[in-house]
Scaffold this motif. Structure first.
Motif, mmCIF file in Angstrom:
data_model
loop_
_atom_site.group_PDB
_atom_site.id
_atom_site.type_symbol
_atom_site.label_atom_id
_atom_site.label_comp_id
_atom_site.label_asym_id
_atom_site.label_seq_id
_atom_site.Cartn_x
_atom_site.Cartn_y
_atom_site.Cartn_z
ATOM 1 N N ASP A 75 -5.400 -4.517 -12.145
ATOM 2 C CA ASP A 75 -6.475 -3.834 -11.426
ATOM 3 C C ASP A 75 -7.431 -3.216 -12.457
ATOM 4 O OD1 ASP A 75 -7.985 -2.773 -9.371
ATOM 5 O OD2 ASP A 75 -6.424 -1.482 -8.585
ATOM 6 N N ASP A 105 -3.437 -7.078 -7.041
ATOM 7 C CA ASP A 105 -3.843 -6.673 -8.395
ATOM 8 C C ASP A 105 -2.833 -5.602 -8.841
ATOM 9 O OD1 ASP A 105 -4.645 -4.513 -6.851
ATOM 10 O OD2 ASP A 105 -6.756 -4.654 -7.384
ATOM 11 N N ALA A 139 -3.937 -4.292 -2.320
ATOM 12 C CA ALA A 139 -5.001 -5.303 -2.410
ATOM 13 C C ALA A 139 -4.477 -6.712 -2.125
ATOM 14 C CB ALA A 139 -5.640 -5.266 -3.791
ATOM 15 N N ASP A 165 -2.686 0.040 -4.126
ATOM 16 C CA ASP A 165 -3.677 0.063 -3.043
ATOM 17 C C ASP A 165 -3.535 -1.072 -2.030
ATOM 18 O OD1 ASP A 165 -4.653 -2.097 -4.498
ATOM 19 O OD2 ASP A 165 -6.631 -1.223 -4.839
ATOM 20 N N CYS A 173 -9.574 7.668 -10.816
ATOM 21 C CA CYS A 173 -8.656 6.655 -10.294
ATOM 22 C C CYS A 173 -8.705 6.685 -8.762
ATOM 23 C CB CYS A 173 -7.240 6.905 -10.801
ATOM 24 S SG CYS A 173 -7.067 6.667 -12.586
ATOM 25 N N ARG A 174 -9.158 5.580 -8.169
ATOM 26 C CA ARG A 174 -9.266 5.515 -6.707
ATOM 27 C C ARG A 174 -8.394 4.433 -6.085
ATOM 28 N NH1 ARG A 174 -15.414 4.834 -5.416
ATOM 29 N NH2 ARG A 174 -14.293 3.109 -4.502
ATOM 30 N N TRP A 175 -8.006 3.428 -6.833
ATOM 31 C CA TRP A 175 -7.281 2.294 -6.238
ATOM 32 C C TRP A 175 -5.813 2.319 -6.651
ATOM 33 C CZ3 TRP A 175 -10.434 1.139 -2.665
ATOM 34 C CH2 TRP A 175 -11.800 1.174 -2.869
ATOM 35 N N ASP A 176 -5.517 1.831 -7.834
ATOM 36 C CA ASP A 176 -4.157 1.865 -8.384
ATOM 37 C C ASP A 176 -4.152 2.875 -9.529
ATOM 38 O OD1 ASP A 176 -3.641 -0.300 -6.731
ATOM 39 O OD2 ASP A 176 -3.045 -1.661 -8.330
ATOM 40 N N LEU A 182 0.861 -1.177 0.000
ATOM 41 C CA LEU A 182 0.000 0.000 0.000
ATOM 42 C C LEU A 182 0.899 1.228 0.000
ATOM 43 C CD1 LEU A 182 -2.612 1.608 0.270
ATOM 44 C CD2 LEU A 182 -2.485 1.256 2.749
#
Length: 168
Positions: A86, A154, A150, A148, A94-97, A57
């Motif tokens: 991902d 991912d 995960a 992120d 874009c919120r995760w990666d 992360l």
């Protein structure tokens, strides 16, 4: 007495082709960038992010500070090759990666977003930016892959190569 003229050479991006590994660049984040042999030109590139294994992360950052020439038109070009397992996104979606490039001030403030996205196209993509508005200023070229953390992983990663500033 003959007056002398001081000629200031145009800003040069040191090791923009990554032929000398990551020398002249500042690395950071939870997964520091690494030198890679997947190249757009020459034999080297920079790998940001994580291509396999556990996904941390945090960020994988690469930066170099330059002074934009005070006169003429200054154009930044670079190539990146995006990869992800991902979801895809662009910009503020874009919120995760994600992967991104920014132009930053000497205090770290974002002056311009050069790109921000996440996709798995896996092809070399060119970005061109006119830096003339920053003539005479010291700025930082800042590249990042955000992960992120995960589980299961991912992973997201990109290769960066041929970072060049031309002045005409």
């Amino acid at each position: 007495v003959t007056p002398s003229t001081v000629v200031t050479p145009p800003a040069q991006i040191a090791n923009g082709g990554f032929e000398a590994g990551l020398s002249s660049w500042t690395t950071g984040g939870v997964s520091a960038p690494k030198a890679a042999a997947i190249a757009h030109g020459g034999t080297g590139s920079a790998l940001l992010g994580v291509a396999s294994g556990n996904e941390p992360l945090g960020d994988s950052t690469l930066a170099q500070t330059i002074t934009v020439p005070a006169t003429g038109t200054s154009t930044l070009t670079f190539w990146y090759q995006p990869h992800t397992t991902d979801g895809t996104c662009s910009g503020t979606n874009c919120r995760w990666d994600w992967m991104e490039g920014q132009l930053r001030s000497s205090t770290g403030a974002t002056l311009a977003s050069l790109f921000k996205l996440n996709n798995n196209r896996g092809v070399w993509t060119q970005v061109t930016a006119n830096l003339t508005a920053y003539a005479g200023q010291t700025v930082t070229l800042w590249f990042n892959v955000h992960l992120d953390g995960a589980v299961p992983a991912d992973n997201t990663w990109m290769y960066l190569d041929d970072v060049v500033l031309t002045t005409g």
